[in-house]
Every structure is written in C-alpha cells, then in structure tokens.
Scaffold this motif. Structure first.
Motif, PDB file in Angstrom:
ATOM      1  N   CYS A  13       1.254 -11.802   2.790  1.00  0.00           N
ATOM      2  CA  CYS A  13       1.185 -12.212   4.216  1.00  0.00           C
ATOM      3  C   CYS A  13       0.119 -13.037   4.720  1.00  0.00           C
ATOM      4  O   CYS A  13       0.179 -13.803   5.392  1.00  0.00           O
ATOM      5  CB  CYS A  13       1.656 -11.180   5.141  1.00  0.00           C
ATOM      6  SG  CYS A  13       2.092 -11.505   6.851  1.00  0.00           S
ATOM      7  N   ALA A  14      -1.040 -12.256   4.347  1.00  0.00           N
ATOM      8  CA  ALA A  14      -2.047 -12.927   4.753  1.00  0.00           C
ATOM      9  C   ALA A  14      -2.396 -14.300   4.118  1.00  0.00           C
ATOM     10  O   ALA A  14      -3.081 -15.172   4.867  1.00  0.00           O
ATOM     11  CB  ALA A  14      -3.468 -11.977   4.606  1.00  0.00           C
ATOM     12  N   ASP A  15      -2.136 -14.283   2.598  1.00  0.00           N
ATOM     13  CA  ASP A  15      -2.519 -15.424   1.995  1.00  0.00           C
ATOM     14  C   ASP A  15      -1.465 -16.693   2.505  1.00  0.00           C
ATOM     15  O   ASP A  15      -2.023 -17.807   2.835  1.00  0.00           O
ATOM     16  CB  ASP A  15      -2.054 -15.188   0.767  1.00  0.00           C
ATOM     17  CG  ASP A  15      -2.894 -14.529  -0.134  1.00  0.00           C
ATOM     18  OD1 ASP A  15      -4.043 -14.621   0.123  1.00  0.00           O
ATOM     19  OD2 ASP A  15      -2.785 -14.034  -1.374  1.00  0.00           O
ATOM     20  N   GLN A  16      -0.272 -16.399   2.871  1.00  0.00           N
ATOM     21  CA  GLN A  16       0.423 -17.052   3.346  1.00  0.00           C
ATOM     22  C   GLN A  16       0.302 -17.885   4.812  1.00  0.00           C
ATOM     23  O   GLN A  16       0.125 -19.146   5.115  1.00  0.00           O
ATOM     24  CB  GLN A  16       2.110 -17.023   3.430  1.00  0.00           C
ATOM     25  CG  GLN A  16       2.599 -16.764   2.213  1.00  0.00           C
ATOM     26  CD  GLN A  16       3.833 -15.757   2.068  1.00  0.00           C
ATOM     27  OE1 GLN A  16       4.494 -15.849   3.035  1.00  0.00           O
ATOM     28  NE2 GLN A  16       4.204 -15.248   0.927  1.00  0.00           N
ATOM     29  N   LEU A  17      -0.373 -16.934   5.561  1.00  0.00           N
ATOM     30  CA  LEU A  17      -0.599 -17.169   7.113  1.00  0.00           C
ATOM     31  C   LEU A  17      -1.771 -17.880   6.991  1.00  0.00           C
ATOM     32  O   LEU A  17      -1.914 -19.104   7.717  1.00  0.00           O
ATOM     33  CB  LEU A  17      -0.866 -15.834   7.837  1.00  0.00           C
ATOM     34  CG  LEU A  17      -1.065 -16.196   9.118  1.00  0.00           C
ATOM     35  CD1 LEU A  17       0.253 -16.967   9.871  1.00  0.00           C
ATOM     36  CD2 LEU A  17      -1.328 -14.524  10.079  1.00  0.00           C
ATOM     37  N   ALA A  18      -2.924 -17.752   6.248  1.00  0.00           N
ATOM     38  CA  ALA A  18      -4.108 -18.286   6.075  1.00  0.00           C
ATOM     39  C   ALA A  18      -3.764 -19.815   5.550  1.00  0.00           C
ATOM     40  O   ALA A  18      -4.371 -20.685   6.293  1.00  0.00           O
ATOM     41  CB  ALA A  18      -5.110 -17.837   5.363  1.00  0.00           C
ATOM     42  N   ALA A  19      -3.065 -20.136   4.697  1.00  0.00           N
ATOM     43  CA  ALA A  19      -2.579 -21.231   4.198  1.00  0.00           C
ATOM     44  C   ALA A  19      -1.919 -22.250   5.304  1.00  0.00           C
ATOM     45  O   ALA A  19      -2.256 -23.375   5.174  1.00  0.00           O
ATOM     46  CB  ALA A  19      -1.697 -21.090   2.978  1.00  0.00           C
ATOM     47  N   GLU A  20      -1.484 -21.475   6.316  1.00  0.00           N
ATOM     48  CA  GLU A  20      -1.176 -22.419   7.323  1.00  0.00           C
ATOM     49  C   GLU A  20      -1.668 -22.769   8.666  1.00  0.00           C
ATOM     50  O   GLU A  20      -1.568 -23.806   9.342  1.00  0.00           O
ATOM     51  CB  GLU A  20       0.325 -21.796   7.721  1.00  0.00           C
ATOM     52  CG  GLU A  20       1.554 -21.694   6.515  1.00  0.00           C
ATOM     53  CD  GLU A  20       2.841 -21.369   6.976  1.00  0.00           C
ATOM     54  OE1 GLU A  20       3.053 -21.487   8.200  1.00  0.00           O
ATOM     55  OE2 GLU A  20       3.655 -20.976   6.069  1.00  0.00           O
ATOM     56  N   ILE A  21      -2.622 -21.554   8.933  1.00  0.00           N
ATOM     57  CA  ILE A  21      -3.426 -21.791  10.060  1.00  0.00           C
ATOM     58  C   ILE A  21      -4.790 -21.934   9.752  1.00  0.00           C
ATOM     59  O   ILE A  21      -5.441 -22.136  11.006  1.00  0.00           O
ATOM     60  CB  ILE A  21      -2.978 -20.299  10.910  1.00  0.00           C
ATOM     61  CG1 ILE A  21      -3.694 -19.342  10.543  1.00  0.00           C
ATOM     62  CG2 ILE A  21      -1.359 -20.284  11.251  1.00  0.00           C
ATOM     63  CD1 ILE A  21      -3.553 -18.006  11.590  1.00  0.00           C
ATOM     64  N   GLN A  22      -5.280 -21.412   8.905  1.00  0.00           N
ATOM     65  CA  GLN A  22      -6.789 -21.610   8.651  1.00  0.00           C
ATOM     66  C   GLN A  22      -7.385 -23.050   8.408  1.00  0.00           C
ATOM     67  O   GLN A  22      -6.932 -23.706   7.701  1.00  0.00           O
ATOM     68  CB  GLN A  22      -7.177 -20.607   7.362  1.00  0.00           C
ATOM     69  CG  GLN A  22      -9.009 -20.513   7.372  1.00  0.00           C
ATOM     70  CD  GLN A  22      -9.051 -19.260   6.645  1.00  0.00           C
ATOM     71  OE1 GLN A  22      -9.000 -18.342   7.018  1.00  0.00           O
ATOM     72  NE2 GLN A  22      -9.501 -19.502   5.088  1.00  0.00           N
ATOM     73  N   ARG A  23      -8.161 -23.409   9.316  1.00  0.00           N
ATOM     74  CA  ARG A  23      -8.810 -24.747   9.349  1.00  0.00           C
ATOM     75  C   ARG A  23      -9.663 -24.915   8.241  1.00  0.00           C
ATOM     76  O   ARG A  23     -10.380 -24.045   7.913  1.00  0.00           O
ATOM     77  CB  ARG A  23      -9.486 -25.183  10.698  1.00  0.00           C
ATOM     78  CG  ARG A  23     -10.119 -26.545  10.857  1.00  0.00           C
ATOM     79  CD  ARG A  23     -10.791 -26.569  12.162  1.00  0.00           C
ATOM     80  NE  ARG A  23     -11.837 -25.493  12.642  1.00  0.00           N
ATOM     81  CZ  ARG A  23     -12.827 -25.090  12.232  1.00  0.00           C
ATOM     82  NH1 ARG A  23     -13.289 -25.990  11.280  1.00  0.00           N
ATOM     83  NH2 ARG A  23     -13.525 -24.327  12.727  1.00  0.00           N
ATOM     84  N   THR A  24      -9.679 -26.218   7.795  1.00  0.00           N
ATOM     85  CA  THR A  24     -10.549 -26.553   6.500  1.00  0.00           C
ATOM     86  C   THR A  24     -12.080 -26.504   7.211  1.00  0.00           C
ATOM     87  O   THR A  24     -12.358 -27.062   8.197  1.00  0.00           O
ATOM     88  CB  THR A  24     -10.221 -27.978   6.127  1.00  0.00           C
ATOM     89  OG1 THR A  24      -8.843 -28.159   5.633  1.00  0.00           O
ATOM     90  CG2 THR A  24     -11.139 -28.325   4.920  1.00  0.00           C
ATOM     91  N   PRO A  25     -12.971 -26.032   6.389  1.00  0.00           N
ATOM     92  CA  PRO A  25     -14.444 -25.959   6.819  1.00  0.00           C
ATOM     93  C   PRO A  25     -14.987 -27.174   7.068  1.00  0.00           C
ATOM     94  O   PRO A  25     -14.409 -28.442   6.477  1.00  0.00           O
ATOM     95  CB  PRO A  25     -15.146 -25.318   5.976  1.00  0.00           C
ATOM     96  CG  PRO A  25     -14.140 -24.341   4.863  1.00  0.00           C
ATOM     97  CD  PRO A  25     -12.903 -25.301   5.245  1.00  0.00           C
TER      98      PRO A  25
END
Length: 231
Positions: free
Chosen positions: A89-101
């Motif tokens: 769940c964390a993997d999928q959520l991060a892939a969608e909401i985490q901004r590229t550095p």
C-alpha cells in the motif's frame, strides 16, 4: 482519531505482541478455539498422530541438545500478510503522490547559486518523510508512514485524493482485523458450520481472551466448553 488512523495504530501497537506470540502456546480460552476443537476432535487427533510420527522419524526422542520452540503458523501467516499489505500500500501510494526530488544545479550556474541549489536539492532528496523502496520496509514503519500521510498534509507529496484515502482505509481495516483475530483482542461472533441438534444455527461469542460461549438461535440452548449451561 479516525477509523483509519485507529486501525493503523492497532497494527503499530500490537506488532511486538505478535512477535511475542510467535512461540507462545495457543490460548485455550481464546475465541472459539475450544469449541472448534471439540467439533473437530477426530481431525485434531489424527493430525497430532501424524505430526508425532513424523517427529519420531526425524530424530530420536532422547537426542541431546535444545530444540527450538515451534512457531505458531497462524501468527506467522498473519504477520506476513499484514506486512505485505501495508508495504504494498505504501509503495503504491508513494508512486502516485511522492514528488520527484529537486534537481541539482547545472554546472554553468554561478558558484554561490549552484551551492545553494545543490543544498536544497540534497535536503529535498533526503527528506525523512519520503517513502523508500529499499531499506526499512516493515509493517510498523509502513503503518507509521501511512498514518503520517493521512494526518499530516504537505511535504514532498501531492494531496491525497478520496480514492487514496479509501484505499488506505480498506488496507488499514483489513490489517487491524487480522491482528486482532490473531491475538484474540477483539470481541467476535461467528457461526459454526455444524448446526445444533434441533437444526438451528449455532453462534459462538467470544474474543478478548474470554471463554467462548455458544448460543443456538433455534432452541435457545447456551453452552460453553464445559457443557450446557441453559436450555
């Protein structure tokens, strides 16, 4: 506290309890354990006989040295399922909401500007709020990260959508239920497959470490593992 954060907290709070329960014997006053055992007595006896025979074949009973305590498969399965669900769940959520550095500065920038931009880029890339796909990928850490995304807006993330919140809520709820059932810390009601002698449905009430109690919805009979207490 929302239901989602409450469910995530359940996993975080009781993860060490699951570890402790791995090698602990099953509780005979847990939810439905005794009653199910009585109803499946012949199967249990056969299973124990087969296990005993296999153990005797593997090693002599008087062999020297200590033997490790057997792990409880149900607890181990629960921990594996919960950890997999939360990390996925964390993997999928991060892939969608985490901004590229933020990117580092081009080499042709003035030195002072380049140093300042690179410092900001390094801080952004190493932001401890970021989810990482390597390293620490445990159930408690994933639950904490999901908890923070639900309760702490901002950071290197896009805002959560309703779909994101619904997905996290569903995963958190299912994981909390698994943990509570494995540790027998939630009140539960289950219906046995075997009907009462009168043909009625047998509901078993228990959990929270209490002795289970069965009730026939047809004839009204009530009994515990010790026998009928009301008819």
């Amino acid at each position: 506290m929302t239901s989602t954060t409450a469910h995530l907290t359940t996993v975080i709070r009781h993860w060490t309890d699951l570890h402790d329960a791995l090698g602990a014997p099953a509780l005979h006053n847990g939810f439905g354990i005794g009653l199910r055992g009585h109803l499946a007595a012949l199967t249990d006896i056969a299973d124990r006989a087969l296990t005993h025979a296999a153990e005797r074949a593997d090693s002599a009973s008087d062999a020297p040295g200590e033997r490790p305590a057997p792990l409880r498969p149900m607890i181990l399965d629960t921990m594996t399922e919960v950890e997999t669900a939360l990390v996925d769940c964390a993997d999928q959520l991060a892939a969608e909401i985490q901004r590229t550095p933020m990117s580092r500065a081009p080499r042709d920038w003035p030195a002072a500007d380049r140093a300042r931009r690179n410092q900001l880029a390094d801080q952004d890339a190493n932001d401890p709020r970021r989810w990482k796909w390597t390293g620490k990928r445990t159930a408690p850490y994933a639950a904490l990260w999901l908890y923070a995304r639900i309760t702490q807006p901002g950071g290197p993330f896009a805002p959560l959508t309703d779909r994101h919140r619904e997905t996290v809520a569903a995963v958190a709820r299912s994981c909390a239920v698994r943990v509570e059932r494995a540790l027998d810390i939630a009140a539960q009601v289950r219906t046995l497959e075997q009907p009462c002698a009168c043909g009625g449905r047998i509901d078993v009430h228990g959990g929270e470490g209490r002795q289970p109690l069965a009730h026939c919805t047809g004839c009204g009979r009530i009994w515990t593992e010790g026998g009928v207490i009301a008819a």
